[in-house]
Scaffold this motif. Sequence first.
Motif, PDB file in Angstrom:
ATOM      1  N   VAL A 130       0.825  -1.223   0.000  1.00 17.43           N
ATOM      2  CA  VAL A 130       0.000   0.000   0.000  1.00 17.43           C
ATOM      3  C   VAL A 130       0.853   1.265   0.000  1.00 17.43           C
ATOM      4  O   VAL A 130       0.397   2.332  -0.409  1.00 17.43           O
ATOM      5  N   TYR A 131       2.109   1.142   0.451  1.00 17.48           N
ATOM      6  CA  TYR A 131       2.995   2.313   0.508  1.00 17.48           C
ATOM      7  C   TYR A 131       3.780   2.517  -0.789  1.00 17.48           C
ATOM      8  O   TYR A 131       4.458   3.533  -0.949  1.00 17.48           O
ATOM      9  N   LYS A 132       3.677   1.571  -1.708  1.00 16.18           N
ATOM     10  CA  LYS A 132       4.407   1.691  -2.967  1.00 16.18           C
ATOM     11  C   LYS A 132       3.707   2.681  -3.896  1.00 16.18           C
ATOM     12  O   LYS A 132       2.485   2.840  -3.862  1.00 16.18           O
ATOM     13  N   THR A 133       4.517   3.318  -4.745  1.00 15.56           N
ATOM     14  CA  THR A 133       3.927   4.131  -5.798  1.00 15.56           C
ATOM     15  C   THR A 133       3.470   3.200  -6.922  1.00 15.56           C
ATOM     16  O   THR A 133       3.999   2.088  -7.072  1.00 15.56           O
ATOM     17  N   ILE A 134       2.524   3.656  -7.712  1.00 17.68           N
ATOM     18  CA  ILE A 134       2.008   2.800  -8.774  1.00 17.68           C
ATOM     19  C   ILE A 134       3.076   2.526  -9.832  1.00 17.68           C
ATOM     20  O   ILE A 134       3.030   1.501 -10.513  1.00 17.68           O
ATOM     21  N   ASP A 135       4.053   3.408  -9.937  1.00 14.07           N
ATOM     22  CA  ASP A 135       5.126   3.202 -10.914  1.00 14.07           C
ATOM     23  C   ASP A 135       6.064   2.071 -10.513  1.00 14.07           C
ATOM     24  O   ASP A 135       6.816   1.565 -11.346  1.00 14.07           O
ATOM     25  N   GLU A 136       6.027   1.683  -9.242  1.00 11.43           N
ATOM     26  CA  GLU A 136       6.886   0.604  -8.756  1.00 11.43           C
ATOM     27  C   GLU A 136       6.290  -0.787  -8.990  1.00 11.43           C
ATOM     28  O   GLU A 136       6.968  -1.788  -8.777  1.00 11.43           O
ATOM     29  N   LEU A 137       5.064  -0.843  -9.416  1.00  6.94           N
ATOM     30  CA  LEU A 137       4.363  -2.113  -9.522  1.00  6.94           C
ATOM     31  C   LEU A 137       4.645  -2.805 -10.845  1.00  6.94           C
ATOM     32  O   LEU A 137       4.785  -2.162 -11.878  1.00  6.94           O
ATOM     33  N   SER A 138       4.666  -4.130 -10.801  1.00  2.87           N
ATOM     34  CA  SER A 138       4.719  -4.918 -12.032  1.00  2.87           C
ATOM     35  C   SER A 138       3.332  -4.930 -12.670  1.00  2.87           C
ATOM     36  O   SER A 138       2.332  -4.535 -12.047  1.00  2.87           O
ATOM     37  N   GLY A 139       3.267  -5.410 -13.910  1.00  7.30           N
ATOM     38  CA  GLY A 139       1.969  -5.498 -14.577  1.00  7.30           C
ATOM     39  C   GLY A 139       0.997  -6.382 -13.825  1.00  7.30           C
ATOM     40  O   GLY A 139      -0.189  -6.065 -13.688  1.00  7.30           O
ATOM     41  N   GLY A 140       1.483  -7.497 -13.301  1.00  5.20           N
ATOM     42  CA  GLY A 140       0.623  -8.410 -12.552  1.00  5.20           C
ATOM     43  C   GLY A 140       0.140  -7.805 -11.254  1.00  5.20           C
ATOM     44  O   GLY A 140      -1.016  -8.021 -10.839  1.00  5.20           O
ATOM     45  N   GLU A 141       0.998  -7.038 -10.569  1.00  9.64           N
ATOM     46  CA  GLU A 141       0.585  -6.369  -9.337  1.00  9.64           C
ATOM     47  C   GLU A 141      -0.470  -5.313  -9.630  1.00  9.64           C
ATOM     48  O   GLU A 141      -1.443  -5.168  -8.879  1.00  9.64           O
ATOM     49  N   LYS A 142      -0.291  -4.585 -10.721  1.00 12.67           N
ATOM     50  CA  LYS A 142      -1.281  -3.566 -11.091  1.00 12.67           C
ATOM     51  C   LYS A 142      -2.646  -4.204 -11.342  1.00 12.67           C
ATOM     52  O   LYS A 142      -3.682  -3.665 -10.933  1.00 12.67           O
ATOM     53  N   GLN A 143      -2.667  -5.351 -12.024  1.00 13.52           N
ATOM     54  CA  GLN A 143      -3.947  -6.015 -12.294  1.00 13.52           C
ATOM     55  C   GLN A 143      -4.634  -6.433 -11.005  1.00 13.52           C
ATOM     56  O   GLN A 143      -5.846  -6.275 -10.848  1.00 13.52           O
TER      57      GLN A 143
END
Length: 219
Positions: A130-143
């Motif tokens: 929850v503390y990560k920025t959206i730019d730090e996420l992988s494609g699978g995490e974003k989904q």
Amino acid sequence: MPEKTLLELRNIGFIADDRKILDDVSLTLNRGELCIITGPSGCGKSTLLKIAATLLEPTSGTVILSGAESRTLKPEEYRKRVSYCFQTPLLFGSTVMDNLAFPYLIRGQRADEEKIRQGLLRLHLDAGIVYKTIDELSGGEKQRVALLRNLQYLPEVLLLDEVTSALDDDNKQIVHQLIDELVQEHQLGVLWISHNSDEIHSASHVFHMQPVAAEAAHE
């Protein structure tokens, strides 16, 4: 109309740029059903799902939710009851929490941090994400984050457009299991565009689509 019927797409047609994308498509979704929509690329699967979400207006035909035509319902009411999850996750703000808190914010409520934490764990995501920025996420995490955002307040109908496409096999199974549990526990109705054999085999029914015949496009 039977009480268990949640969503009906009746004689749906859609034309874009003088090309017929959908032609007289009808589909009924009941409570507690998982319906997989499958078919070749270009047959109109995503278009049909967006019409079900009232993100597109059909050229012909009617969308009916629990006996009421969609055009008679306020858009905000309809979209609380029918939730659409895009194939390409649309995240906003700066952080994961910005996204997961949004469903509470628009209802004037405080985010349920424990519910969010439990949801992350069910999707095998570390609570600290929850503390990560959206730019730090992988494609699978974003989904998975986008899906969890849609599930903070359970809709009556959940529309999923290939939401496991960026996931590895293990995480596909995790999402598949979660959706199955929600269907059973809460009698959700789910329309899910998928080519995954496990998801297809576990469906209540499968709706196969084919491209509109070329000669029909100019009728």
